[in-house]
Scaffold this motif. Structure first.
Motif, mmCIF file in Angstrom:
data_model
loop_
_atom_site.group_PDB
_atom_site.id
_atom_site.type_symbol
_atom_site.label_atom_id
_atom_site.label_comp_id
_atom_site.label_asym_id
_atom_site.label_seq_id
_atom_site.Cartn_x
_atom_site.Cartn_y
_atom_site.Cartn_z
ATOM 1 N N PRO A 104 9.211 -2.152 1.221
ATOM 2 C CA PRO A 104 9.817 -1.933 2.540
ATOM 3 C C PRO A 104 9.875 -3.232 3.330
ATOM 4 O O PRO A 104 9.245 -4.231 2.971
ATOM 5 N N LEU A 105 10.626 -3.214 4.395
ATOM 6 C CA LEU A 105 10.720 -4.396 5.245
ATOM 7 C C LEU A 105 9.469 -4.582 6.088
ATOM 8 O O LEU A 105 9.177 -5.688 6.543
ATOM 9 N N PHE A 106 8.726 -3.505 6.314
ATOM 10 C CA PHE A 106 7.539 -3.578 7.156
ATOM 11 C C PHE A 106 6.559 -2.507 6.702
ATOM 12 O O PHE A 106 6.930 -1.534 6.048
ATOM 13 N N HIS A 107 5.288 -2.697 7.037
ATOM 14 C CA HIS A 107 4.265 -1.721 6.667
ATOM 15 C C HIS A 107 4.593 -0.377 7.305
ATOM 16 O O HIS A 107 4.876 -0.291 8.490
ATOM 17 N N GLY A 108 4.541 0.648 6.482
ATOM 18 C CA GLY A 108 4.865 1.980 6.953
ATOM 19 C C GLY A 108 6.323 2.338 6.793
ATOM 20 O O GLY A 108 6.693 3.509 6.967
ATOM 21 N N GLY A 109 7.169 1.360 6.475
ATOM 22 C CA GLY A 109 8.583 1.634 6.286
ATOM 23 C C GLY A 109 8.859 2.214 4.910
ATOM 24 O O GLY A 109 8.012 2.189 4.015
ATOM 25 N N PRO A 110 10.071 2.739 4.719
ATOM 26 C CA PRO A 110 10.413 3.325 3.413
ATOM 27 C C PRO A 110 10.710 2.250 2.388
ATOM 28 O O PRO A 110 11.285 1.197 2.730
ATOM 29 N N PRO A 111 10.321 2.464 1.153
ATOM 30 C CA PRO A 111 10.722 1.509 0.106
ATOM 31 C C PRO A 111 12.232 1.536 -0.069
ATOM 32 O O PRO A 111 12.905 2.509 0.257
ATOM 33 N N ARG A 112 12.760 0.442 -0.584
ATOM 34 C CA ARG A 112 14.204 0.324 -0.752
ATOM 35 C C ARG A 112 14.587 0.442 -2.228
ATOM 36 O O ARG A 112 13.737 0.377 -3.109
ATOM 37 N N ASP A 113 15.874 0.621 -2.465
ATOM 38 C CA ASP A 113 16.388 0.722 -3.829
ATOM 39 C C ASP A 113 16.809 -0.669 -4.292
ATOM 40 O O ASP A 113 17.617 -1.330 -3.621
ATOM 41 N N ARG A 114 16.281 -1.100 -5.408
ATOM 42 C CA ARG A 114 16.615 -2.427 -5.930
ATOM 43 C C ARG A 114 17.884 -2.362 -6.765
ATOM 44 O O ARG A 114 18.016 -1.516 -7.646
ATOM 45 N N ALA A 115 18.838 -3.240 -6.480
ATOM 46 C CA ALA A 115 20.041 -3.358 -7.300
ATOM 47 C C ALA A 115 19.708 -4.144 -8.560
ATOM 48 O O ALA A 115 19.055 -5.198 -8.491
ATOM 49 N N ARG A 116 20.161 -3.634 -9.704
ATOM 50 C CA ARG A 116 19.900 -4.288 -10.979
ATOM 51 C C ARG A 116 21.174 -4.315 -11.813
ATOM 52 O O ARG A 116 21.993 -3.398 -11.741
ATOM 53 N N LEU A 117 21.317 -5.335 -12.625
ATOM 54 C CA LEU A 117 22.438 -5.400 -13.547
ATOM 55 C C LEU A 117 22.242 -4.401 -14.681
ATOM 56 O O LEU A 117 21.142 -4.235 -15.201
ATOM 57 N N THR A 118 23.317 -3.742 -15.069
ATOM 58 C CA THR A 118 23.302 -2.958 -16.298
ATOM 59 C C THR A 118 23.485 -3.912 -17.480
ATOM 60 O O THR A 118 23.720 -5.120 -17.303
ATOM 61 N N GLY A 168 0.784 -1.223 0.000
ATOM 62 C CA GLY A 168 0.000 0.000 0.000
ATOM 63 C C GLY A 168 0.810 1.263 0.000
ATOM 64 O O GLY A 168 0.373 2.287 0.531
ATOM 65 N N ARG A 169 2.013 1.231 -0.574
ATOM 66 C CA ARG A 169 2.834 2.435 -0.598
ATOM 67 C C ARG A 169 2.302 3.433 -1.619
ATOM 68 O O ARG A 169 1.800 3.080 -2.677
ATOM 69 N N LEU A 170 2.399 4.710 -1.273
ATOM 70 C CA LEU A 170 2.053 5.773 -2.201
ATOM 71 C C LEU A 170 3.320 6.279 -2.886
ATOM 72 O O LEU A 170 4.351 6.444 -2.231
ATOM 73 N N PRO A 171 3.256 6.602 -4.191
ATOM 74 C CA PRO A 171 2.092 6.397 -5.058
ATOM 75 C C PRO A 171 1.922 4.917 -5.398
ATOM 76 O O PRO A 171 2.882 4.197 -5.560
ATOM 77 N N HIS A 172 0.663 4.500 -5.484
ATOM 78 C CA HIS A 172 0.379 3.108 -5.779
ATOM 79 C C HIS A 172 0.811 2.765 -7.205
ATOM 80 O O HIS A 172 0.546 3.524 -8.131
ATOM 81 N N PRO A 173 1.474 1.611 -7.408
ATOM 82 C CA PRO A 173 1.659 1.145 -8.784
ATOM 83 C C PRO A 173 0.296 0.918 -9.437
ATOM 84 O O PRO A 173 -0.676 0.568 -8.771
ATOM 85 N N ASP A 174 0.238 1.141 -10.720
ATOM 86 C CA ASP A 174 -1.011 1.001 -11.458
ATOM 87 C C ASP A 174 -1.329 -0.480 -11.651
ATOM 88 O O ASP A 174 -0.527 -1.219 -12.247
ATOM 89 N N PRO A 175 -2.465 -0.976 -11.157
ATOM 90 C CA PRO A 175 -2.812 -2.390 -11.382
ATOM 91 C C PRO A 175 -2.855 -2.759 -12.854
ATOM 92 O O PRO A 175 -2.527 -3.890 -13.229
ATOM 93 N N ASP A 176 -3.277 -1.813 -13.704
ATOM 94 C CA ASP A 176 -3.292 -2.091 -15.136
ATOM 95 C C ASP A 176 -1.875 -2.359 -15.650
ATOM 96 O O ASP A 176 -1.657 -3.244 -16.486
ATOM 97 N N ALA A 177 -0.915 -1.581 -15.128
ATOM 98 C CA ALA A 177 0.478 -1.787 -15.532
ATOM 99 C C ALA A 177 0.984 -3.139 -15.056
ATOM 100 O O ALA A 177 1.782 -3.791 -15.735
ATOM 101 N N CYS A 178 0.540 -3.577 -13.887
ATOM 102 C CA CYS A 178 0.944 -4.890 -13.376
ATOM 103 C C CYS A 178 0.412 -6.003 -14.276
ATOM 104 O O CYS A 178 1.103 -6.989 -14.542
ATOM 105 N N THR A 179 -0.815 -5.846 -14.751
ATOM 106 C CA THR A 179 -1.391 -6.845 -15.655
ATOM 107 C C THR A 179 -0.635 -6.877 -16.974
ATOM 108 O O THR A 179 -0.312 -7.953 -17.499
ATOM 109 N N ALA A 180 -0.331 -5.697 -17.503
ATOM 110 C CA ALA A 180 0.435 -5.633 -18.746
ATOM 111 C C ALA A 180 1.823 -6.227 -18.554
ATOM 112 O O ALA A 180 2.364 -6.892 -19.446
ATOM 113 N N SER A 181 2.409 -6.010 -17.381
ATOM 114 C CA SER A 181 3.728 -6.565 -17.086
ATOM 115 C C SER A 181 3.691 -8.083 -17.068
ATOM 116 O O SER A 181 4.577 -8.754 -17.630
#
Length: 285
Positions: A229-243, A47-60
């Motif tokens: 986040p690790l818990f509800h109300g916590g800050p989202p984290r930065d995901r490490a990704r390969l270039t 439930g983090r704001l801004p919410h990801p778009d459910p339509d985008a999740c379906t397209a994904s």
């Protein structure tokens, strides 16, 4: 070059890659797509704001289905031996494509019972049909990055040299290779990237200094606030990704440890001898 407005319509690989991706590079890029998709669903469930778009999740999810079958087709076009590790890897990828199709159906059903957006409430009702469909879709793709990277290793070990990546990075050692592999599995997230960096991993410890070195070499990057986040109300984290460079480099060393650097003065690894079979034993087979 114009940037696609929808990340789900973006190419699987950067267009400035000098050569078409190898089958292993394609699989590693596919694992990254699954990690991004899973992170989106987690952010929705948290439930983090801004919410990801459910339509985008379906397209994904629909794109994952399509890209997984495309990766299978690319693998089948290679001169691979019809042996158990290879055939099992392809079967697991086919299963994964069907799971992505199932996730698409659950997310389509979630769209039909989507709650009205309410800025006053950032958490989903876990008993709602919307949350239940999200959880079911998330479970179907939960193990996808790990499954794909394991399959990539089996495929890489048996590809002919002409279709392997030749990208090498000076000084690549086992610790850095293992860190890149854990990034490919979607297991690394950080907080405080601009200051004190705290690293979150699954099973294999990865230190912040190794990640900083890989980032400075252009092998990995971070997607800010994209991991749950690790818990509800916590800050989202930065995901490490390969270039793109990190993907190419990892595909080179994913199963070939002799490409890694060894400490100065250490002997080269000796080949494992193959036990001989007496002629009398061979004649009885």
């Amino acid at each position: 070059m114009t940037t696609p407005s929808d990340p789900d319509d973006a190419p699987l690989f950067d267009v400035d890659v000098p050569a078409p991706p190898t089958p292993v590079e394609r699989l590693l890029a596919l694992a990254s797509l699954y990690t991004r998709h899973n992170d989106r669903l987690d952010l929705l469930l948290f439930g983090r704001l801004p919410h990801p778009d459910p339509d985008a999740c379906t397209a994904s999810a629909h794109r994952l289905d399509r890209e997984t079958f495309a990766a299978i087709t690319a693998i089948r076009q290679q001169p691979l031996p019809a042996i158990e590790p290879v055939t099992s890897a392809v079967v697991r990828l086919k299963q994964l494509a069907h799971l992505a199709g199932g996730a698409t159906r659950y997310l389509t059903a979630a769209q039909q019972v989507q709650p009205t957006p309410d800025a006053e409430h950032t958490r989903l009702d876990p008993r709602s049909g919307f949350a239940r469909h999200l959880r079911l879709a998330r479970e179907l793709t939960a193990l996808a990055p790990l499954t794909i990277t394991d399959s990539a290793g089996h495929i890489a070990a048996r590809l002919p040299a002409r279709v392997r990546s030749t990208t090498t990075v000076p000084g690549m050692d086992a610790d850095r290779r293992d860190a890149l592999l854990d990034v490919a599995r979607g297991h690394i997230a950080v907080t405080g990237h601009d200051g004190y960096q705290r690293v979150y991993h699954h099973n294999m410890p990865v230190d912040a200094e190794t990640l900083r070195r890989l980032e400075s070499e252009g092998l990995l990057t971070y997607e800010p606030a994209s991991a749950p986040p690790l818990f509800h109300g916590g800050p989202p984290r930065d995901r490490a990704r390969l270039t793109a460079l990190g993907t190419c480099a990892l595909s080179t060393v994913i199963v070939f440890p002799h490409y890694l650097s060894r400490p100065a003065g250490s002997p080269a690894p000796m080949p494992v001898p193959t036990p001989s079979v007496p002629a009398t034993a061979r004649s009885r087979r």
